[in-house]
Design a protein around this motif. Structure first.
Motif, PDB file in Angstrom:
ATOM      1  N   SER A  59     -14.829  55.998 -50.837  1.00 14.03           N
ATOM      2  CA  SER A  59     -14.320  54.637 -50.438  1.00 14.03           C
ATOM      3  C   SER A  59     -15.639  54.264 -51.775  1.00 14.03           C
ATOM      4  N   ARG A  60     -16.299  54.589 -52.466  1.00 16.30           N
ATOM      5  CA  ARG A  60     -16.980  53.921 -53.385  1.00 16.30           C
ATOM      6  C   ARG A  60     -15.796  54.453 -54.841  1.00 16.30           C
ATOM      7  N   TYR A  61     -15.475  55.177 -54.960  1.00 13.02           N
ATOM      8  CA  TYR A  61     -15.373  55.610 -56.536  1.00 13.02           C
ATOM      9  C   TYR A  61     -13.384  55.341 -56.677  1.00 13.02           C
ATOM     10  N   VAL A  62     -13.117  55.651 -55.324  1.00  9.08           N
ATOM     11  CA  VAL A  62     -11.480  56.069 -55.483  1.00  9.08           C
ATOM     12  C   VAL A  62     -11.194  54.319 -56.071  1.00  9.08           C
ATOM     13  N   PRO A  63     -10.578  53.549 -55.548  1.00  9.01           N
ATOM     14  CA  PRO A  63     -10.565  52.460 -55.454  1.00  9.01           C
ATOM     15  C   PRO A  63     -10.944  52.153 -56.951  1.00  9.01           C
ATOM     16  N   ARG A  64     -12.262  51.818 -57.872  1.00  4.04           N
ATOM     17  CA  ARG A  64     -12.094  51.825 -59.410  1.00  4.04           C
ATOM     18  C   ARG A  64     -11.360  53.569 -60.335  1.00  4.04           C
ATOM     19  N   ILE A  65     -11.192  54.246 -59.461  1.00  2.00           N
ATOM     20  CA  ILE A  65      -9.943  55.228 -60.396  1.00  2.00           C
ATOM     21  C   ILE A  65      -9.008  54.743 -60.730  1.00  2.00           C
ATOM     22  N   GLU A  66      -8.432  54.453 -59.048  1.00  2.00           N
ATOM     23  CA  GLU A  66      -6.656  53.666 -59.082  1.00  2.00           C
ATOM     24  C   GLU A  66      -6.890  52.364 -60.015  1.00  2.00           C
ATOM     25  N   ARG A  67      -7.853  51.309 -59.766  1.00  3.03           N
ATOM     26  CA  ARG A  67      -7.725  50.470 -60.881  1.00  3.03           C
ATOM     27  C   ARG A  67      -7.930  51.390 -62.391  1.00  3.03           C
ATOM     28  N   GLY A  68      -8.728  52.047 -63.078  1.00  2.00           N
ATOM     29  CA  GLY A  68      -8.545  52.296 -64.125  1.00  2.00           C
ATOM     30  C   GLY A  68      -6.955  52.868 -64.317  1.00  2.00           C
ATOM     31  N   ARG A  69      -6.480  53.526 -63.281  1.00  2.00           N
ATOM     32  CA  ARG A  69      -5.384  54.441 -63.189  1.00  2.00           C
ATOM     33  C   ARG A  69      -4.132  53.248 -63.625  1.00  2.00           C
ATOM     34  N   GLN A 174      -0.085  58.346 -74.007  1.00  2.00           N
ATOM     35  CA  GLN A 174       0.776  59.490 -73.008  1.00  2.00           C
ATOM     36  C   GLN A 174      -0.004  61.320 -73.219  1.00  2.00           C
ATOM     37  N   LYS A 175      -0.967  61.366 -73.949  1.00  2.74           N
ATOM     38  CA  LYS A 175      -2.180  62.484 -73.642  1.00  2.74           C
ATOM     39  C   LYS A 175      -2.636  61.779 -72.443  1.00  2.74           C
ATOM     40  N   GLY A 176      -3.122  60.302 -72.540  1.00  2.00           N
ATOM     41  CA  GLY A 176      -3.933  60.136 -71.545  1.00  2.00           C
ATOM     42  C   GLY A 176      -3.358  59.967 -70.578  1.00  2.00           C
ATOM     43  N   VAL A 177      -2.205  59.455 -69.549  1.00  8.11           N
ATOM     44  CA  VAL A 177      -1.416  59.596 -68.836  1.00  8.11           C
ATOM     45  C   VAL A 177      -1.350  61.210 -68.239  1.00  8.11           C
ATOM     46  N   LYS A 178      -0.749  62.386 -68.885  1.00  9.87           N
ATOM     47  CA  LYS A 178      -1.616  63.134 -67.988  1.00  9.87           C
ATOM     48  C   LYS A 178      -2.807  63.921 -68.069  1.00  9.87           C
ATOM     49  N   ALA A 179      -3.225  63.876 -68.598  1.00 13.09           N
ATOM     50  CA  ALA A 179      -5.132  63.752 -68.412  1.00 13.09           C
ATOM     51  C   ALA A 179      -5.325  63.355 -66.592  1.00 13.09           C
ATOM     52  N   ILE A 180      -5.029  61.709 -66.627  1.00  8.79           N
ATOM     53  CA  ILE A 180      -5.543  61.130 -65.802  1.00  8.79           C
ATOM     54  C   ILE A 180      -4.384  61.931 -64.680  1.00  8.79           C
ATOM     55  N   ASN A 181      -3.134  62.583 -64.420  1.00  8.78           N
ATOM     56  CA  ASN A 181      -2.337  62.808 -63.467  1.00  8.78           C
ATOM     57  C   ASN A 181      -3.294  64.134 -62.936  1.00  8.78           C
ATOM     58  N   LYS A 182      -3.704  64.642 -63.844  1.00 10.72           N
ATOM     59  CA  LYS A 182      -3.496  66.149 -64.292  1.00 10.72           C
ATOM     60  C   LYS A 182      -5.262  65.908 -63.311  1.00 10.72           C
ATOM     61  N   PHE A 183      -5.877  64.805 -63.472  1.00 13.10           N
ATOM     62  CA  PHE A 183      -7.112  64.611 -62.667  1.00 13.10           C
ATOM     63  C   PHE A 183      -6.518  63.998 -60.746  1.00 13.10           C
ATOM     64  N   ILE A 184      -6.027  64.008 -61.166  1.00 14.08           N
ATOM     65  CA  ILE A 184      -5.911  63.423 -59.623  1.00 14.08           C
ATOM     66  C   ILE A 184      -5.609  64.100 -59.415  1.00 14.08           C
ATOM     67  N   ALA A 185      -4.272  64.794 -59.976  1.00 20.27           N
ATOM     68  CA  ALA A 185      -3.536  66.203 -58.987  1.00 20.27           C
ATOM     69  C   ALA A 185      -4.844  67.240 -58.286  1.00 20.27           C
ATOM     70  N   ALA A 196      -6.676  59.687 -47.880  1.00 24.12           N
ATOM     71  CA  ALA A 196      -5.276  59.766 -48.498  1.00 24.12           C
ATOM     72  C   ALA A 196      -5.123  59.658 -49.842  1.00 24.12           C
ATOM     73  N   GLU A 197      -4.285  61.260 -50.055  1.00 27.93           N
ATOM     74  CA  GLU A 197      -4.503  61.263 -51.399  1.00 27.93           C
ATOM     75  C   GLU A 197      -3.649  59.759 -52.370  1.00 27.93           C
ATOM     76  N   ILE A 198      -4.745  59.989 -53.518  1.00 25.96           N
ATOM     77  CA  ILE A 198      -4.134  59.359 -54.970  1.00 25.96           C
ATOM     78  C   ILE A 198      -2.987  59.440 -55.788  1.00 25.96           C
ATOM     79  N   ASP A 199      -2.395  58.469 -55.257  1.00 18.51           N
ATOM     80  CA  ASP A 199      -1.004  58.260 -56.369  1.00 18.51           C
ATOM     81  C   ASP A 199      -1.365  58.994 -57.470  1.00 18.51           C
ATOM     82  N   THR A 200      -0.667  59.572 -58.376  1.00 17.12           N
ATOM     83  CA  THR A 200      -0.761  59.413 -59.934  1.00 17.12           C
ATOM     84  C   THR A 200       0.690  58.675 -60.781  1.00 17.12           C
ATOM     85  N   ILE A 201       0.416  58.581 -62.104  1.00 22.00           N
ATOM     86  CA  ILE A 201       1.352  57.540 -62.888  1.00 22.00           C
ATOM     87  C   ILE A 201       2.550  58.281 -62.684  1.00 22.00           C
ATOM     88  N   ASP A 202       3.513  57.625 -62.442  1.00 25.87           N
ATOM     89  CA  ASP A 202       5.272  58.501 -62.526  1.00 25.87           C
ATOM     90  C   ASP A 202       5.285  58.162 -64.490  1.00 25.87           C
TER      91      ASP A 202
END
Length: 202
Positions: A59-69, A174-185, A196-202
């Motif tokens: 509840s504390r960190y995931v919403p902030r990660i999603e905003r950054g994503r 593009q490298k950042g997209v891969k890093a964020i998606n990797k972290f989330i996966a 609830a699973e965190i969505d990745t960047i399409d």
């Protein structure tokens, strides 16, 4: 008569020996079960505490990660495409929109560890490092200069051509997209039905 006496005595002895063994066996089972109860309750308490801690971290960190994503996938993408170096420079600065994603990512990753650092936390932190590296390349593109290669490195900063600057920024994005998606996966894997699973960047 003698033969009957010989036959009946072993049976009596056999019965006499067998009778005390049953209650002893039951007592052993009960004692064993009683001894196992503290460990069982301790494990249950640890599991419950871990779940509560994970829920608080989620509840504390995931919403902030999603905003950054979302900022990376929209605002950063748009700024890179339009070569808006001013916007990108502000976002990269300390406590800027890009910089603010790193703290929550590291804290969310650490929530998957206990007394020792888990392999999952290590893998998630590796993805964070990859994102940091992409931001470093994005910073070079934003500034528009790179270190000179003169004598002993004192050749001064070298200006990057605008076309190469934009290419570098796009590659960093593009490298950042891969890093964020990797972290989330990695974080989503085995997270549990309670989350609830965190969505990745399409």
């Amino acid at each position: 008569m003698g033969r009957r006496a010989v036959l009946t005595q072993p049976r009596a002895a056999s019965v006499t020996c067998a009778q005390p063994s049953e209650p002893l066996s039951r007592r052993a089972v009960v004692a064993s079960a009683a001894a196992a109860l503290p460990a069982f309750f301790a494990q249950s308490a640890v599991a419950e505490q871990t779940l509560v801690t994970r829920q608080q971290a989620y509840s504390r960190y995931v919403p902030r990660i999603e905003r950054g994503r979302d900022y990376w996938s929209t605002a950063v993408k748009k700024a890179v495409a339009s070569s808006d170096w001013t916007t990108l420079n502000k976002a990269i600065e300390k406590k800027g929109s890009i910089d603010r994603i790193f703290g929550p990512m590291q804290l969310w990753a650490s929530s998957f560890s206990g007394k020792s650092i888990s392999e999952k936390t290590i893998a998630m932190n590796a993805a964070v490092d990859e994102l940091r590296e992409s931001v470093s390349f994005l910073t070079i593109a934003t500034v528009g200069t790179e270190k000179g290669g003169g004598f002993l490195g004192f050749g001064g900063a070298k200006k990057i051509e605008e076309g190469k600057r934009q290419q570098l920024a796009l590659a960093a994005y593009q490298k950042g997209v891969k890093a964020i998606n990797k972290f989330i996966a990695i974080g989503n894997d085995g997270m549990g039905l309670q989350f609830a699973e965190i969505d990745t960047i399409d």
